[in-house]
Write a protein that holds these residues in place. Structure first.
Motif, PDB file in Angstrom:
ATOM      1  N   LYS A   6       0.826  -1.205   0.000  1.00 34.54           N
ATOM      2  CA  LYS A   6       0.000   0.000   0.000  1.00 34.54           C
ATOM      3  C   LYS A   6       0.861   1.257   0.000  1.00 34.54           C
ATOM      4  O   LYS A   6       0.575   2.217  -0.699  1.00 34.54           O
ATOM      5  CB  LYS A   6      -0.929  -0.002   1.214  1.00 34.54           C
ATOM      6  CG  LYS A   6      -2.082  -0.974   1.095  1.00 34.54           C
ATOM      7  CD  LYS A   6      -2.971  -0.921   2.327  1.00 34.54           C
ATOM      8  CE  LYS A   6      -4.110  -1.924   2.213  1.00 34.54           C
ATOM      9  NZ  LYS A   6      -4.946  -1.919   3.425  1.00 34.54           N
ATOM     10  N   GLU A   7       1.931   1.237   0.793  1.00 32.29           N
ATOM     11  CA  GLU A   7       2.828   2.394   0.844  1.00 32.29           C
ATOM     12  C   GLU A   7       3.528   2.592  -0.499  1.00 32.29           C
ATOM     13  O   GLU A   7       3.693   3.722  -0.955  1.00 32.29           O
ATOM     14  CB  GLU A   7       3.861   2.238   1.961  1.00 32.29           C
ATOM     15  CG  GLU A   7       3.259   2.229   3.359  1.00 32.29           C
ATOM     16  CD  GLU A   7       2.452   3.461   3.678  1.00 32.29           C
ATOM     17  OE1 GLU A   7       2.890   4.580   3.347  1.00 32.29           O
ATOM     18  OE2 GLU A   7       1.357   3.309   4.265  1.00 32.29           O
ATOM     19  N   GLU A   8       3.922   1.502  -1.133  1.00 33.64           N
ATOM     20  CA  GLU A   8       4.574   1.575  -2.441  1.00 33.64           C
ATOM     21  C   GLU A   8       3.620   2.186  -3.463  1.00 33.64           C
ATOM     22  O   GLU A   8       4.012   3.019  -4.282  1.00 33.64           O
ATOM     23  CB  GLU A   8       5.025   0.178  -2.884  1.00 33.64           C
ATOM     24  CG  GLU A   8       5.637   0.117  -4.263  1.00 33.64           C
ATOM     25  CD  GLU A   8       6.961   0.834  -4.372  1.00 33.64           C
ATOM     26  OE1 GLU A   8       7.352   1.181  -5.499  1.00 33.64           O
ATOM     27  OE2 GLU A   8       7.613   1.051  -3.346  1.00 33.64           O
ATOM     28  N   LEU A   9       2.375   1.788  -3.412  1.00 40.45           N
ATOM     29  CA  LEU A   9       1.382   2.328  -4.324  1.00 40.45           C
ATOM     30  C   LEU A   9       1.213   3.837  -4.113  1.00 40.45           C
ATOM     31  O   LEU A   9       1.110   4.593  -5.082  1.00 40.45           O
ATOM     32  CB  LEU A   9       0.047   1.602  -4.127  1.00 40.45           C
ATOM     33  CG  LEU A   9      -1.058   1.930  -5.119  1.00 40.45           C
ATOM     34  CD1 LEU A   9      -0.605   1.635  -6.548  1.00 40.45           C
ATOM     35  CD2 LEU A   9      -2.303   1.139  -4.791  1.00 40.45           C
ATOM     36  N   LYS A  10       1.212   4.283  -2.865  1.00 47.55           N
ATOM     37  CA  LYS A  10       1.111   5.716  -2.565  1.00 47.55           C
ATOM     38  C   LYS A  10       2.301   6.469  -3.156  1.00 47.55           C
ATOM     39  O   LYS A  10       2.148   7.559  -3.706  1.00 47.55           O
ATOM     40  CB  LYS A  10       1.061   5.941  -1.056  1.00 47.55           C
ATOM     41  CG  LYS A  10      -0.245   5.556  -0.413  1.00 47.55           C
ATOM     42  CD  LYS A  10      -0.161   5.806   1.101  1.00 47.55           C
ATOM     43  CE  LYS A  10      -1.366   5.262   1.823  1.00 47.55           C
ATOM     44  NZ  LYS A  10      -1.242   5.442   3.286  1.00 47.55           N
ATOM     45  N   LEU A  11       3.500   5.881  -3.036  1.00 46.73           N
ATOM     46  CA  LEU A  11       4.698   6.517  -3.592  1.00 46.73           C
ATOM     47  C   LEU A  11       4.587   6.647  -5.103  1.00 46.73           C
ATOM     48  O   LEU A  11       4.919   7.689  -5.672  1.00 46.73           O
ATOM     49  CB  LEU A  11       5.949   5.720  -3.225  1.00 46.73           C
ATOM     50  CG  LEU A  11       6.367   5.737  -1.765  1.00 46.73           C
ATOM     51  CD1 LEU A  11       7.510   4.766  -1.527  1.00 46.73           C
ATOM     52  CD2 LEU A  11       6.767   7.137  -1.338  1.00 46.73           C
ATOM     53  N   LYS A  12       4.142   5.582  -5.758  1.00 46.65           N
ATOM     54  CA  LYS A  12       4.018   5.613  -7.218  1.00 46.65           C
ATOM     55  C   LYS A  12       3.001   6.666  -7.666  1.00 46.65           C
ATOM     56  O   LYS A  12       3.247   7.389  -8.623  1.00 46.65           O
ATOM     57  CB  LYS A  12       3.644   4.230  -7.741  1.00 46.65           C
ATOM     58  CG  LYS A  12       4.786   3.243  -7.684  1.00 46.65           C
ATOM     59  CD  LYS A  12       4.394   1.919  -8.294  1.00 46.65           C
ATOM     60  CE  LYS A  12       5.428   0.854  -8.119  1.00 46.65           C
ATOM     61  NZ  LYS A  12       6.793   1.202  -8.304  1.00 46.65           N
ATOM     62  N   LYS A  13       1.860   6.742  -6.966  1.00 45.74           N
ATOM     63  CA  LYS A  13       0.844   7.738  -7.321  1.00 45.74           C
ATOM     64  C   LYS A  13       1.379   9.150  -7.160  1.00 45.74           C
ATOM     65  O   LYS A  13       1.038  10.041  -7.929  1.00 45.74           O
ATOM     66  CB  LYS A  13      -0.410   7.548  -6.468  1.00 45.74           C
ATOM     67  CG  LYS A  13      -1.255   6.379  -6.911  1.00 45.74           C
ATOM     68  CD  LYS A  13      -2.509   6.264  -6.070  1.00 45.74           C
ATOM     69  CE  LYS A  13      -3.348   5.091  -6.530  1.00 45.74           C
ATOM     70  NZ  LYS A  13      -4.549   4.919  -5.691  1.00 45.74           N
ATOM     71  N   ALA A  14       2.215   9.371  -6.157  1.00 45.44           N
ATOM     72  CA  ALA A  14       2.796  10.687  -5.916  1.00 45.44           C
ATOM     73  C   ALA A  14       4.060  10.922  -6.751  1.00 45.44           C
ATOM     74  O   ALA A  14       4.686  11.963  -6.643  1.00 45.44           O
ATOM     75  CB  ALA A  14       3.128  10.857  -4.434  1.00 45.44           C
ATOM     76  N   SER A  18      10.894   5.119  -5.288  1.00 44.03           N
ATOM     77  CA  SER A  18      11.022   4.241  -4.119  1.00 44.03           C
ATOM     78  C   SER A  18      12.311   3.441  -4.220  1.00 44.03           C
ATOM     79  O   SER A  18      12.699   2.986  -5.287  1.00 44.03           O
ATOM     80  CB  SER A  18       9.819   3.301  -4.025  1.00 44.03           C
ATOM     81  OG  SER A  18       9.729   2.506  -5.185  1.00 44.03           O
TER      82      SER A  18
END
Length: 154
Positions: A6-14, A18
């Motif tokens: 989930k955190e990785e997905l947030k990084l990619k969206k922003a 990573s």
């Protein structure tokens, strides 16, 4: 694992790059544990992935424990390189040094040689460096991947 994803997905969206770093080559590790580390990295899908080999630095408790328990006595600091077990004083009683090196090369090769990752890295390079430097970068990266792929198969 779910939290990491989930955190990785947030990084990619922003659009935040990573980076995932691991230390491998602990004395109690076996081959399957090392392979699972690379599988875990692929699952998390970071932009940059790096594994350093555990180094038994002089004066540390870890080094003294390895000397006492396993008879570790590698004092070769002549060609020290923290990213490759071949060039670091390290010790894994269950995985010979040559096999540890092969596993590291295989893990890197498998991670970075996926077509999706290659295209993504080339696109970023071209966007940031321009065409001429991108071609030079492609040659360097292809050469590196070829080298580690060849070494992982030996």
């Amino acid at each position: 694992i779910v939290k990491f994803c989930k955190e990785e997905l947030k990084l990619k969206k922003a659009r935040i790059v990573s980076r995932l770093f691991f230390i491998g080559g602990f004395p109690e590790e076996r081959e399957e544990v090392i392979l699972n580390t690379f599988r875990f990295a692929e699952m998390l899908d970071p932009d940059i992935f790096q594994v350093c080999v555990l180094i038994f630095f002089p004066g540390t408790k870890l080094r003294e424990d390895c000397k006492r328990i396993h008879g570790f006595n590698d004092e070769n600091w002549d060609s020290y390189l923290p990213f490759c077990p071949d060039y670091a004083p390290t010790f894994t009683p269950y995985v010979p040094k040559q096999e540890l090196t092969r596993l590291f090369y295989k893990g890197y090769s498998d991670f970075y040689s996926k077509p999706r990752r290659i295209i993504k890295n080339l696109w970023k390079t071209a966007r940031n460096l321009g065409f001429k430097r991108t071609v030079v970068d492609i040659i360097k990266k292809a050469s590196f991947l070829y080298k580690i792929r060849r070494q992982s198969l030996n």
